[in-house]
Write an enzyme that holds these catalytic residues in place. Structure first.
Site, PDB file in Angstrom:
ATOM      1  N   ARG A  88       3.728 -36.142  42.539  1.00 11.26           N
ATOM      2  CA  ARG A  88       3.688 -35.086  41.513  1.00 11.26           C
ATOM      3  C   ARG A  88       4.377 -33.824  42.020  1.00 11.26           C
ATOM      4  O   ARG A  88       5.074 -33.143  41.273  1.00 11.26           O
ATOM      5  CB  ARG A  88       2.252 -34.742  41.101  1.00 11.26           C
ATOM      6  CG  ARG A  88       1.525 -35.812  40.316  1.00 11.26           C
ATOM      7  CD  ARG A  88       2.016 -36.003  38.880  1.00 11.26           C
ATOM      8  NE  ARG A  88       3.168 -36.826  38.720  1.00 11.26           N
ATOM      9  CZ  ARG A  88       3.213 -38.170  38.726  1.00 11.26           C
ATOM     10  NH1 ARG A  88       2.137 -38.880  38.930  1.00 11.26           N
ATOM     11  NH2 ARG A  88       4.347 -38.808  38.529  1.00 11.26           N
ATOM     12  N   GLU A  91       7.977 -34.438  41.867  1.00 18.51           N
ATOM     13  CA  GLU A  91       8.370 -34.373  40.463  1.00 18.51           C
ATOM     14  C   GLU A  91       8.407 -32.920  39.968  1.00 18.51           C
ATOM     15  O   GLU A  91       9.331 -32.519  39.251  1.00 18.51           O
ATOM     16  CB  GLU A  91       7.385 -35.191  39.631  1.00 18.51           C
ATOM     17  CG  GLU A  91       7.687 -35.224  38.148  1.00 18.51           C
ATOM     18  CD  GLU A  91       6.651 -36.038  37.399  1.00 18.51           C
ATOM     19  OE1 GLU A  91       7.078 -36.876  36.599  1.00 18.51           O
ATOM     20  OE2 GLU A  91       5.431 -35.829  37.606  1.00 18.51           O
ATOM     21  N   SER A 114      10.336 -18.345  52.801  1.00 16.96           N
ATOM     22  CA  SER A 114      10.014 -18.911  54.105  1.00 16.96           C
ATOM     23  C   SER A 114       8.903 -19.946  53.993  1.00 16.96           C
ATOM     24  O   SER A 114       7.944 -19.776  53.251  1.00 16.96           O
ATOM     25  CB  SER A 114       9.570 -17.805  55.064  1.00 16.96           C
ATOM     26  OG  SER A 114       9.154 -18.359  56.302  1.00 16.96           O
TER      27      SER A 114
END
EC number: 4.2.1.104
Length: 147
Positions: A88, A91, A114
């Site tokens: 996920r 994605e 960062s």
């Protein structure tokens, strides 16, 4: 995901003792997500922090030293994750990565966030339609140098 032998030992002890990452946060004095990253060998601990982790898990003291060695970060395999929850996040970056990058550049200029001067927190947000996962990332903005 290939898991280091030491990680397997730490996780087995954590499960056997019924200790949560939140419990370890209280013992070690560092955020639960950071402690999980040490256990999964994506971060290194100080000697004191490592000793607190292995002591809390009831493991031999010699397992603390490897937790202080800087790990090979980001070395989880395969490149595209297959675990549904980890996927996920992959994605999310596929869908929202470029738009988020555009918003960051609009607000800060050309640079990066960062992952070294960085923190991440996971919280549970109650919702009548089903509890929600809230992930908060906070990283220092690093502008690209011009020369």
């Amino acid at each position: 995901m290939a898991i280091a032998e030491i990680t397997e030992k730490l996780l087995a002890a954590k499960k056997a003792k019924g200790i949560s990452f939140e419990d370890l946060e209280k013992i070690v004095g560092c955020d639960e997500t950071w402690i999980a990253s040490v256990i999964y060998r994506q971060a290194s601990a100080s000697t004191e922090e490592a000793e607190k982790i292995v002591t809390a898990l009831g493991l031999p003291a010699e397992l603390a030293e490897p937790l202080t060695v800087p790990p090979m970060k980001g070395s989880l395999e395969p490149v595209i994750p297959t675990d549904p929850l980890v996927y996920r996040f992959y994605e999310i970056m596929q869908v929202y990565g470029v738009p988020v990058k555009a918003v960051i550049h609009e607000k800060f200029g050309d640079g990066i966030m960062s992952a070294i001067d960085f923190s991440i927190e996971v919280d549970k947000v109650p919702d009548p339609k089903g509890d929600r996962v809230q992930v908060t990332m906070c990283g220092k903005f690093l502008p690209y140098k011009k020369w």
